[in-house]
Design an enzyme around this catalytic site. Structure first.
Site, mmCIF file in Angstrom:
data_model
loop_
_atom_site.group_PDB
_atom_site.id
_atom_site.type_symbol
_atom_site.label_atom_id
_atom_site.label_comp_id
_atom_site.label_asym_id
_atom_site.label_seq_id
_atom_site.Cartn_x
_atom_site.Cartn_y
_atom_site.Cartn_z
ATOM 1 N N LYS A 83 48.642 28.102 36.274
ATOM 2 C CA LYS A 83 48.175 27.674 37.606
ATOM 3 C C LYS A 83 48.620 26.222 37.748
ATOM 4 O O LYS A 83 47.808 25.307 37.918
ATOM 5 C CB LYS A 83 46.644 27.850 37.676
ATOM 6 C CG LYS A 83 46.033 27.581 39.034
ATOM 7 C CD LYS A 83 46.338 28.646 40.066
ATOM 8 C CE LYS A 83 45.832 28.227 41.438
ATOM 9 N NZ LYS A 83 46.258 29.126 42.518
ATOM 10 N N ASP A 124 47.335 33.712 40.226
ATOM 11 C CA ASP A 124 46.866 34.520 41.370
ATOM 12 C C ASP A 124 47.964 35.476 41.828
ATOM 13 O O ASP A 124 47.726 36.654 42.093
ATOM 14 C CB ASP A 124 46.350 33.629 42.514
ATOM 15 C CG ASP A 124 47.294 32.480 42.870
ATOM 16 O OD1 ASP A 124 48.275 32.235 42.133
ATOM 17 O OD2 ASP A 124 47.039 31.826 43.906
ATOM 18 N N ASP A 183 42.548 36.941 29.432
ATOM 19 C CA ASP A 183 41.368 37.804 29.419
ATOM 20 C C ASP A 183 41.298 38.588 30.720
ATOM 21 O O ASP A 183 41.128 39.813 30.730
ATOM 22 C CB ASP A 183 40.111 36.944 29.242
ATOM 23 C CG ASP A 183 38.841 37.772 29.252
ATOM 24 O OD1 ASP A 183 38.822 38.825 28.578
ATOM 25 O OD2 ASP A 183 37.880 37.379 29.944
ATOM 26 N N ASP A 204 42.405 42.940 31.536
ATOM 27 C CA ASP A 204 41.547 44.001 32.072
ATOM 28 C C ASP A 204 42.208 44.647 33.287
ATOM 29 O O ASP A 204 42.171 45.862 33.459
ATOM 30 C CB ASP A 204 40.175 43.444 32.497
ATOM 31 C CG ASP A 204 39.152 43.479 31.368
ATOM 32 O OD1 ASP A 204 39.567 43.324 30.198
ATOM 33 O OD2 ASP A 204 37.947 43.658 31.650
#
Ligand code: IPM
Ligand code: MG
Length: 355
Positions: free
Chosen positions: A191, A223, A247, A251
């Site tokens: 980022k 993002d 992390d 997922d």
């Protein structure tokens, strides 16, 4: 010579899924003459209840002395009120730190037999095959933190993120080495339009990339990457990123692959490495014998491959999982009309027979 494997079942479904993976490992052991030896140790909420700490020293020592660690899962609502330093999650965070497990490899491959379980359209996920290389012992997870303080008349809390150049170099090199053995593409995720740590991250990865001219390297903001995983997962080969972003993205990527219950991971360090499914301890279904053990079984295969260099045995386990799925066996999390519903011990037996 025997290989010593430390098994840490942990909490919730941890016992069921590690039992299942050990059963499959024992079959592979017999077939390939591996000489596996298993030692069991506590960690997580279960260890907290017994010893007042989620990560007993004895568990740490046993892991350090082992050739590989097979970890189930930790956590559960039962321990929600426990003080932060003794929460079950501290067990896995502490082990990662103690063992120096700086890299977490999370491969996501969409099996043809499971394509229909992806929330994405089949034509978007077919052929998706990526691996997330997540930095695991740095970043905001391990920075200085404050649970509560007064500031300008209000209560606040904070977590600091820091990354050093050597930390980023180490994980970046592993990502490029991984890409060399795959399709030769690294996407570094940060980022850097906002965060200083991300600017250092991007600068360092770009430097490391110069030593790997044969690997294509691009950068994405986290993002945008989250969106791209949902829009076109087939564009990725190796994604390298920091602890927190890794992390979250893993997922997301896991569910693109159909079910989070299926995905293994390897946490690689300088000495003993640790293998665990990426899902949690699922306390809601614990003890019912219905958990999907495949993520843990595939983690055991990764242990054989990366820590013991027993390629053939690892291949046999992975092929056995594919065959069982292709034959239509499904644990309840994946079951649909037209398939054969099986519980944890049944799918374990079916996979074992195919090994
Ligand atoms: C994971 C988990 C852990 C993490 C938790 C249990 C601390 O979500 O392995 O992805 O955040 O790293
Ligand atoms: Mg996670």
């Amino acid at each position: 010579m025997a290989y010593k494997i430390a098994v840490i079942p942990g909490d919730g479904i941890g016992k069921e899924i590690t039992d299942s993976a050990v059963e499959v490992l024992k079959v592979a052991d017999k077939k390939f003459g591996l000489g596996l030896e298993f030692v069991y140790h506590d960690a997580g909420g279960t260890a907290y209840d017994k010893f007042g700490t989620p990560l007993p020293q004895e568990t740490i020592d046993a892991c350090k002395a082992a050739d590989g660690v097979l970890f189930g899962a930790v956590g559960g609502d039962k321990w929600d009120k426990v003080e932060p330093a003794k929460r079950p999650e501290k067990a896995i965070l502490g082990l990662r730190k103690e063992l120096g497990l700086y890299a977490n490899l999370r491969p996501v491959k969409v099996a043809d037999a499971l394509i229909e379980y992806s929330p994405l359209k089949p034509e978007l996920v077919r052929g998706a095959d990526l691996v997330i290389v997540r930095e695991l012992i740095g970043g905001i997870y391990f920075g200085e933190k404050c649970e509560s303080e007064q500031h300008n008349g209000a209560e606040r809390a904070w977590d600091l993120e820091n990354y050093s150049v050597p930390e980023v170099e180490r994980i970046a090199k592993l990502a490029f080495e991984t890409a060399k053995l795959r399709r030769g593409k690294v996407t570094s995720v940060d980022k850097s339009n906002v965060l200083a740590t991300s600017r250092l991250w991007r600068r360092t990865v770009t430097e490391v990339a110069k030593a790997y001219p044969e690997v294509e390297c691009n950068n994405l903001y986290v993002d945008n990457c989250a969106m791209q995983i949902a829009v076109k997962p087939t564009q990725f080969d190796v994604i390298v990123t920091g602890n927190l972003f890794g992390d979250i993205l893993s997922d997301e990527a896991a569910v693109v692959g159909g079910s989070i219950g299926m995905l293994p991971s390897a946490s690689i360090g300088e000495c003993t490495s640790l293998y665990e499914p990426i899902h949690g301890s699922a306390p809601d279904i614990a003890g019912q014998g219905i958990a999907n053990p495949i993520g843990t079984i595939l983690s055991a295969a990764m242990l054989l491959r990366y820590s013991l260099h027993e390629e053939k045995a690892a291949d046999a386990i992975e092929a056995a999982v594919d065959t069982a799925l292709a034959e239509g066996y499904r644990t309840p999390d994946l079951w649909k009309e037209g398939f054969t519903k099986v519980n944890t011990s049944e799918i374990t037996k079916i996979i074992s027979e195919r090994v």
